[in-house]
Design a protein around this motif. Structure first.
Motif, PDB file in Angstrom:
ATOM      1  N   TYR A  23     -37.337  57.076 -77.891  1.00  0.00           N
ATOM      2  CA  TYR A  23     -38.439  57.961 -78.289  1.00  0.00           C
ATOM      3  C   TYR A  23     -39.093  58.536 -77.030  1.00  0.00           C
ATOM      4  CZ  TYR A  23     -42.483  59.110 -81.335  1.00  0.00           C
ATOM      5  OH  TYR A  23     -43.461  59.736 -82.060  1.00  0.00           O
ATOM      6  N   SER A  37     -31.458  59.392 -80.395  1.00  0.00           N
ATOM      7  CA  SER A  37     -32.319  58.340 -80.928  1.00  0.00           C
ATOM      8  C   SER A  37     -31.618  56.985 -81.004  1.00  0.00           C
ATOM      9  CB  SER A  37     -32.821  58.734 -82.319  1.00  0.00           C
ATOM     10  OG  SER A  37     -31.724  58.976 -83.175  1.00  0.00           O
ATOM     11  N   TYR A  96     -39.303  61.037 -85.575  1.00  0.00           N
ATOM     12  CA  TYR A  96     -40.306  60.013 -85.870  1.00  0.00           C
ATOM     13  C   TYR A  96     -39.676  58.972 -86.794  1.00  0.00           C
ATOM     14  CZ  TYR A  96     -40.365  64.083 -88.868  1.00  0.00           C
ATOM     15  OH  TYR A  96     -39.961  65.172 -89.603  1.00  0.00           O
TER      16      TYR A  96
END
Ligand SMILES: [Fe+2]
Length: 385
Positions: A343, A318, A298
């Motif tokens: 993501y 990522s 996140y």
């Protein structure tokens, strides 16, 4: 290193008579840190370790800040650092604060005509390319791709490379580097939930004592200066030692990842700790197994730490446009997170082959000109859609 080790010949009782074959005494040295409170070793020399012949003019190698106040996310292309013949000259500090200096090095030659000691800082070397042997006055440690080498402050060493293609990531820590306390019991032993244990450490061996007199140059790093001190006896004249203060190796490939049903936070990757920064190992692992899990991290606000990620190998889930030897710097004060598309693309993935070393510092890092020279200059805009 919270693990007792000994090599060579030592007397049965400390601080007692210990003779050579010719009847002369050996010279005992207590080699410790944190005053007399930290880990220490008792070392037995053939000669007094105090015989200085000359002290030459020091060389100022204090890193200079090109960017003192940084809030820009950066991508540094680490393999653009030019190879140099000499090990010490090859070490380029790129990021630093008063706690830790992060350097990249591509040395082509072994250290053989001098000895080196960092009197101020523990050194953590990560071997990205190259094989060889770390030679210290407490013994030798062979190294290869993926090894961390932890060299406590004050250790006299040379480094021998098998070839000329070597790449190192180096953290010089002005605070002792330990394995994380939460992975150890009150005696220091690594517990069952630790991602590694004592068997994984590469301890020094092959202790050889050189009984030689002459001129031996020891380059000593202290207070940003490289002092040149000439000793009258060979620095590697130790016939035996025991204790807890010594260099050791640990392969990142022996770090056993901790995984979960949902995304695990960076501390599960932690490998080393200090009072001022941590070192984490991101290794190939299975992804989160909750049916709705999003494996990519996140967005997060590392408001208290600058985050340095050194990419070693594999695809990084990522990130886009990342290559081996690249370093991302995500400074404290602004959030960062996965690149657009990564993501979403991570959903349903079952494993990653990524291999990376992360250094998170609690104080902001300054950048040297060398860092700016290898900065891609546009990374901070790479989240724009
Ligand atoms: Fe992060």
């Amino acid at each position: 290193m919270p693990l007792y080790h000994k090599l060579g010949k030592i007397p049965q009782k400390r601080h007692t008579i210990f003779k050579k074959d010719n009847g002369d005494l050996h010279y005992e040295q207590l080699f410790g840190t944190i005053g007399f409170d930290g880990m220490s070793s008792l070392i037995y020399h053939l000669h007094r370790p105090t015989q200085i012949k000359t002290i030459e003019e020091p060389l100022d190698i204090t890193p200079k800040a090109a960017v003192e106040y940084n809030i820009t996310s950066r991508l540094l292309e680490g393999f653009q650092i030019r190879p140099e013949e000499d090990y010490l000259e090859s070490r380029n500090t790129i990021l630093f604060n008063s706690d830790v200096h992060v350097a990249l090095a591509a040395p082509r030659s072994s250290v053989s005509d001098y000895f080196y000691k960092n009197a101020d800082a523990d050194e953590l070397l990560f071997v990205h390319r190259g094989t060889g042997t770390l030679k210290t006055f407490l013994g030798e440690i062979p190294f290869e791709y993926g090894d961390y080498l932890l060299i406590p402050r004050g250790m006299i060493y040379q480094i021998e490379f098998d070839g000329a293609d070597n790449r190192l990531l180096i953290a010089e820590s002005y605070h002792p580097i330990y394995t994380p306390k939460r992975y150890r019991n009150w005696f220091g032993q690594h517990l069952e939930h630790s991602p590694f244990c004592e068997r994984d450490f590469k301890l020094p061996g092959n202790l050889e004592a050189f009984d030689e007199k002459g001129e031996f140059l020891l380059k000593i790093k202290k207070q940003g200066q490289l002092h040149h001190v000439v000793y009258a006896t060979h620095p590697f004249d130790v016939v035996g030692w025991d204790g807890y203060n010594y260099p050791y190796g640990f392969s990142i490939h022996n770090f056993e990842p901790i995984t979960g049903r949902v995304h695990q936070p960076p501390p599960v990757h932690q490998t080393f700790e200090t009072s001022a920064f941590v070192v984490c190992s991101f290794v190939p692992r299975l992804y989160d197994y909750h049916p709705e899990a999003i494996p990519a991290p996140y967005n997060h606000s590392n408001i208290d730490s600058d985050e340095v990620l050194y990419y070693v190998d594999g695809d990084f889930v990522s990130r886009k446009n990342i290559d081996k030897g690249y370093i991302s710097l995500h400074p404290a004060g602004i959030p960062h997170g996965p690149h657009p598309g990564t993501y979403e693309a991570s959903i349903g993935k079952t494993k990653t082959e990524e291999l990376a070393v992360m250094i998170d510092t609690f104080k902001p890092l300054q950048l040297t000109q060398t860092a700016l020279d290898i900065d891609d200059g546009k990374y901070y805009k790479s989240w724009l859609e």
